[in-house]
Design an enzyme around this catalytic site. Sequence first.
Site, PDB file in Angstrom:
ATOM      1  N   ARG A   7       0.811  -1.234   0.000  1.00 23.77           N
ATOM      2  CA  ARG A   7       0.000   0.000   0.000  1.00 23.77           C
ATOM      3  C   ARG A   7       0.835   1.270   0.000  1.00 23.77           C
ATOM      4  NH1 ARG A   7      -3.915  -2.933  -1.520  1.00 23.77           N
ATOM      5  NH2 ARG A   7      -3.918  -4.814  -0.312  1.00 23.77           N
ATOM      6  N   GLY A  18      -2.550 -11.651   6.492  1.00 26.33           N
ATOM      7  CA  GLY A  18      -2.406 -13.106   6.489  1.00 26.33           C
ATOM      8  C   GLY A  18      -3.735 -13.790   6.730  1.00 26.33           C
ATOM      9  N   ASP A  53     -15.724 -13.089   4.503  1.00 29.60           N
ATOM     10  CA  ASP A  53     -14.436 -12.452   4.174  1.00 29.60           C
ATOM     11  C   ASP A  53     -14.603 -10.955   3.939  1.00 29.60           C
ATOM     12  OD1 ASP A  53     -11.730 -12.214   3.610  1.00 29.60           O
ATOM     13  OD2 ASP A  53     -11.938 -12.769   1.509  1.00 29.60           O
ATOM     14  N   TRP A 106     -20.984   2.923 -13.769  1.00 33.32           N
ATOM     15  CA  TRP A 106     -19.967   2.806 -14.812  1.00 33.32           C
ATOM     16  C   TRP A 106     -20.496   1.893 -15.913  1.00 33.32           C
ATOM     17  CZ3 TRP A 106     -16.532   6.411 -14.317  1.00 33.32           C
ATOM     18  CH2 TRP A 106     -16.019   6.789 -13.074  1.00 33.32           C
TER      19      TRP A 106
END
Lengths: 389, 525
Positions: free
Chosen positions: B125, B185, B297, B448
């Site tokens: 990043r 991780g 997630d 978009w």
Amino acid sequence: MPFPCSNARWLCLAAASAALLVPWAGSAQTLPDGAGKDVVLRACSVCHPAAMVSGRFMSREQWNAEVSKMVQEGAKLSDAEFTQVVDYLAKSFPSNGAAAGQVAGRGGRGGRFGFGMTQQPSGPAPGRGGAAGGAGPIDMQVVDTAAADRGRTVYIAECVTCHGPRARGAGDGVPEAQKGPDLVRSLVVLHDRYGKEIGPFLRKGHPLQSGRPASTLTEAQIADLSHFLHQKVADTLRSGPYSRVQNVLTGDAKAGEAFFEGAGGCKQCHSPTGDLAGIASRLDPPTIQQRFLFPGAGGGRRGGGGAPPRKPVTVTVAAASGPAVTGTLLYLDDFTVALRDANGQYRSFTRGRAVKVERHDPVQAHIDLLPRYTDKNIHDIVAYLETLK
Amino acid sequence: MKPVRFLTIAALALASFAADGVDPAKFAQPPTTSWPTYNGDYSGRRFSPLTKINTGNIDALTLAWVHRMNVGPFGGGSIKATPLVIDGVLYYTFPDHVWALDARNGRELWHYAWDSTGGIHIGNRGAAAYKDYLYFETPDCHLVALDRNTGTKRWTQTICDLDLMYYGSVAPVVVKNHLIVGVSGDDLDIPGYLESRDLETGALQWHFSVVPQPGEPGSETWPNAEAMKHGGGMTWIPITYDPDLNLIYVGTGNPQPVIAGKGRLGDNLYTESIIAIDADTGKMKWWFQPSPHDTHDWDATQTPVLFNGTIDGQPRKLLAQASRNGFFFVIDRVTGKKVVTSEFVKTNWSKGIDQLGRPIPDPAKMPQFDGALVTPNQGGAANWPPTSFSPQTGLFYVNASHAYSVYYLFDTDEKPEGWGGNDRGGWGEAMLEAIDYRTGKIKWSHKWAGGGGRSGVLTTAGNLIFAGDASDNFVALNASTGEPLWHANLGQNVSNGPITFEMDGSQYVVVAAGDTLYAFVMLAK
């Protein structure tokens, strides 16, 4: 986890300087030759190190799902290229690892991120155990599956009672005094390489279920045990043998038929005796489920072999002057639209307020169903389509 | 709205930044002639007070220079880092790599390559700067300090255990005499943490464990000590910071095992939470949890954006996050109490909002063995790409995705580990959205046409938004209306958060697309 890279196009296949590429040096060369390799190099490498692509061994279904997911995340592949990529990956990196030996210098490293779960009949191969670019260290243990098989015998004889059949620790039925910890999560195991940590740990006097002293375990037995335990760790990773769709045939076929004939509106385009006749003989249930949910995007239409070519999306462009043009949609963004017209002519237009663009997606009815389905509807439809043998 | 304080400081900043260099005391102010931290300043707003590029002259923006990395597996790869710009030098990162460029022409001053011992190379990043130091994390769990002038290594410290499949990807952030570092991780079940390191030596100052120890507050949201010890909650997006409150704000990642939640019943604090931490002690002040007991997630790591606003006539210190789970949260950053909870895309996984302002997960939409159709998909309604807040329009901007996929459980074990499931397939559409922070309502949404890019967003006082679509376009839009005003097709998708700064009287905008960095400029007349 971080989102996979959304870029998919890459511009150059220039050989990168090996000096700057220390961990990846030679990666490109390790991809086995085969039809579709060039497409993999182009489409996958923009985001993924070669080892991340080549270090996984999965079934065709799993590769299908994985590549579909990448398409959903932005990987740019035509339908034909999609098939080439899945074919290449499924053939070069199959779940049984049969082709692993073709990957020069990589040995039998398998699993998504390095731990070997692949067959490695000829013992530890040269090369790294870890997945360069993937999770874990480069010097990660390369699992020798023959050794792991021998290690399983040792494990069953000496360890399984306390540490459980998957090495995840004892189950509820085991007496408290015999409850051993989870070995997949054990720091000793995770830091181990070929028994170098496990051996000294056991020889300190760890009890064995046979009652004999742990010091009587031979070097070879400890190495075998090490391979077995590292294999159990690899099994836990995302591409391990547990990572596959289980039973999706839980619905009510009658209710599915009713939905097909009625509320779903499916019969407007499809027929159980026409285009869907025998579909259950051609596709497995998880593929059927994905195919009707997502026929137009990513995974669905590409799930499994024998996917019919998708009907093209068409577009009508009406400029301020001149006749409207209709054709197969080739490209559309906020600023440009491109199509191939009935004469095979490529046409592109700059978009603007005066230019009207109408997109016609043949699978729009499927998309419109997404917010309407219940999960019961979905499972019922799968059950119904599964009757069409 | 009138976020008076920040605007006033913005005016002062124009003068104060003339001194340049790296002074963390000034990171509270919006940057002008530099971009000295991941977000430009501590607030995470990614709003620039510069106006030399504006809605009236955007058509005159021209290309100044291009820099291609020319590293990576085949020369490809994707720059996800936000560059830093300090004293006319631009620094940017890629896993194992750092470059220093002359910001006037893109010429390479130095390039540092780390000799890796492994780890996930999915992205880096960015870097942090302090005095002559430049800090970055490596995939193989190292924190590296370089000499910013020469690109030579000063020292390294190990910050995580590579054997446990941790890796480093986040940009460190300098706060007072602390360097704040996080970890990544998601493959084995491991605990997340945030650390403070000494700026001169890298020595550990404090260590904050995301998941509590047995007996500590929050431990009641886990079934047992084993689940806590392996509970996840990674810290892979750079923190934000309020100097007046001396609080660091961090968003934490998903609990682990990731998909199969059977062995970790409960809310799983403090995973998928926004946490306020005392910068000097590392102690938690408060928490707010966007996703209790997540099984999709959906890391709640998206930048916690800090701004001052007015709610019901009262001036408030606020924090907002457009979370990966599809919900937009505004909370009081002094107390952590909810102000607004709303959907920024239509979702189907919750049964309502609880008293704390958290969505209540619907068990039927948790992953199932026979599949559950869920929206958002695993990629999320938002993800790591930076969002932006403009004090000028009072709007919060996010490149959002509305997507469906099917979540499956795979692991039939009594005690699933690792992921234990995953999602498959999908359909989606994407849009740039402007959200009114006072109500959570969508002010406007620009869909978009060619799909949405996972790009970051920048806003400026020129009433502009800079963002990417999924068709490789770098687009400038009117921040009030969402109308696209300018675009350039860069040949690869915009892959980071754009930045802007002024140099020699000209305003620059720098953006990454794939393996290439592009600098656009409005030349001084």
